[in-house]
Design a protein around this motif. Sequence first.
Motif, PDB file in Angstrom:
ATOM      1  N   ALA A  88       0.825  -1.208   0.000  1.00  0.00           N
ATOM      2  CA  ALA A  88       0.000   0.000   0.000  1.00  0.00           C
ATOM      3  C   ALA A  88       0.859   1.257   0.000  1.00  0.00           C
ATOM      4  O   ALA A  88       0.531   2.258  -0.651  1.00  0.00           O
ATOM      5  N   HIS A  89       1.980   1.221   0.727  1.00  0.00           N
ATOM      6  CA  HIS A  89       2.881   2.370   0.748  1.00  0.00           C
ATOM      7  C   HIS A  89       3.481   2.614  -0.631  1.00  0.00           C
ATOM      8  O   HIS A  89       3.623   3.762  -1.068  1.00  0.00           O
ATOM      9  N   ALA A  90       3.819   1.520  -1.334  1.00  0.00           N
ATOM     10  CA  ALA A  90       4.350   1.666  -2.694  1.00  0.00           C
ATOM     11  C   ALA A  90       3.348   2.353  -3.603  1.00  0.00           C
ATOM     12  O   ALA A  90       3.720   3.140  -4.482  1.00  0.00           O
ATOM     13  N   LEU A  91       2.064   2.078  -3.400  1.00  0.00           N
ATOM     14  CA  LEU A  91       1.021   2.730  -4.202  1.00  0.00           C
ATOM     15  C   LEU A  91       0.858   4.199  -3.827  1.00  0.00           C
ATOM     16  O   LEU A  91       0.613   5.049  -4.693  1.00  0.00           O
TER      17      LEU A  91
ATOM     18  N   SER B 167       9.317  -0.833 -11.225  1.00  0.00           N
ATOM     19  CA  SER B 167       8.139  -1.255 -11.982  1.00  0.00           C
ATOM     20  C   SER B 167       7.840  -2.728 -11.745  1.00  0.00           C
ATOM     21  O   SER B 167       6.684  -3.118 -11.545  1.00  0.00           O
ATOM     22  N   LEU B 168       8.876  -3.562 -11.753  1.00  0.00           N
ATOM     23  CA  LEU B 168       8.675  -4.989 -11.546  1.00  0.00           C
ATOM     24  C   LEU B 168       8.158  -5.273 -10.138  1.00  0.00           C
ATOM     25  O   LEU B 168       7.257  -6.095  -9.950  1.00  0.00           O
ATOM     26  N   CYS B 169       8.727  -4.594  -9.150  1.00  0.00           N
ATOM     27  CA  CYS B 169       8.278  -4.808  -7.780  1.00  0.00           C
ATOM     28  C   CYS B 169       6.891  -4.211  -7.548  1.00  0.00           C
ATOM     29  O   CYS B 169       6.106  -4.745  -6.751  1.00  0.00           O
ATOM     30  N   SER B 170       6.565  -3.137  -8.256  1.00  0.00           N
ATOM     31  CA  SER B 170       5.226  -2.564  -8.148  1.00  0.00           C
ATOM     32  C   SER B 170       4.173  -3.516  -8.703  1.00  0.00           C
ATOM     33  O   SER B 170       3.041  -3.569  -8.214  1.00  0.00           O
TER      34      SER B 170
END
Length: 486
Positions: free
Chosen positions: A348-351, A375-378
């Motif tokens: 959620a923090h990444a978003l 991008s890959l980790c997202s």
Amino acid sequence: MYIGHGGIAVELVLAMAAVGAQYCFEAEQGLRLFRAARAIATERIRRRDSRIARDQDSPNGPLGLATGATTTSAPMDDLMQSGQALLLLMAMATWAKHKEILREALAIQSILASIVRDDGLRDSSEISWESWARKESTLRTKYTVFCFFNLHCIVYDIPPLILNSELHMRLPCSTAAFKASSAAQWRAAAQPRPLPFQDAVRRLFSSDPVRSPGRSALGNYVLIHAIVQHIFFVRQSARCRFDAASELTADEGSPLDLAVRNWQVAWKNSPESSVDPLDPNGPVAFNSTALLRLAYIRLNMDSGPGRALGTRDPFQIAHALRNTPPLTLRRTNTPTAPKLMRALLHAAHALSIPVKIGIRLVAKTQTFTWSIQHSLCSLECALLLGKWLEAMAALGANPYPPLTDSEERILSLVRTVLDETEYRLPSDDNDGDDHNCTDMALPERAKRLNAGVLRVWATIFKGSQTWDIVEVIGNALAMYADLLDK
């Protein structure tokens, strides 16, 4: 990068030019440069191997080796420059849109692994700054190859060609030491000496407090890759258990969770840690945070297999994501429940980061500030949140046992993030038949949040991109959200 006495190899110049063309959105020119650099590097390696083979066939020296074998072979510095060129070309081919170029990346892999092993994966002594600079450049090349093989493992679920157990070199030095322009600057910045890789990994899996085993940004980056690789092989073993359950047992997951948390503490204590991609020490520390999220996610979900990223077909990828096995909810007070919540908070923090900056601004500018790893980790963050929200929707309008405080907190956090986008849930301000979000039943609320999360990431990925795979992922996430709506 250290440049030997013979100057810089032409294939390395062409490889850097090919990547530069890609960043200038000159894909066709980049492809021509790619092919030229690939041909020259391959021919140089072939000629070197032929010289060595001829020398070994000579009966002049002991064991049938010619006495001049070591002098007639190409210097290893030159060969490592060919390796550096192949590393750049492999990266370029890995993220290309077309499958035939992807095959080039996998073919380069084995050549590059041979070059690195030929030069050795153990430490050697250095007696001068010049000697150290040459060795440090080579060491960093080898560690970068190791990390990139792990990226192939992350994306395509294939075993990496260099394993943790093979590395017996010290970790990379500090940025200040590597950038030193004189022997005096180097001596001032070269202390303390970096830990050996194996010692640093052992400390991460120890219950004793960890004090920055990586120290440098690149050292920490290498260590988080080592942890992710370890998770990969543990997951492989879990898939083969006779009980047919792919969930990690406590004995399997607890040491990995400890290592990830130890790495996170060590990263925070490292003098080169930063979440700024434009930090003077480079973006490596920032990139490491993406891999930290991925490590937490893969501890809680087997997201590796079946994503079909190798097809480069958004339709196939979308259906593969939709068909990923559902997430197993741990809703009781078990030791594993907080670990899932921690992974969800990271996702959620990444978003929230691109949403706070502005999703369309990030979509237009991320190519110059975010690495492909983000991008890959997202994608994995989107998949974890999506599968969790699917599981929430499956609980029904009146879940039993009722939602925990942690589950309500995650739902509220995701909704708060989406409220800042066009994909917000309906509220009292909406006209028409939309009902208040607070009165919305859990299945409908979770379903709408899920589609919104996917569409936010899809919007970010579908901006101006240097690497085609990012746009492919964006299109796939948009199709995945459409499948959920249907």
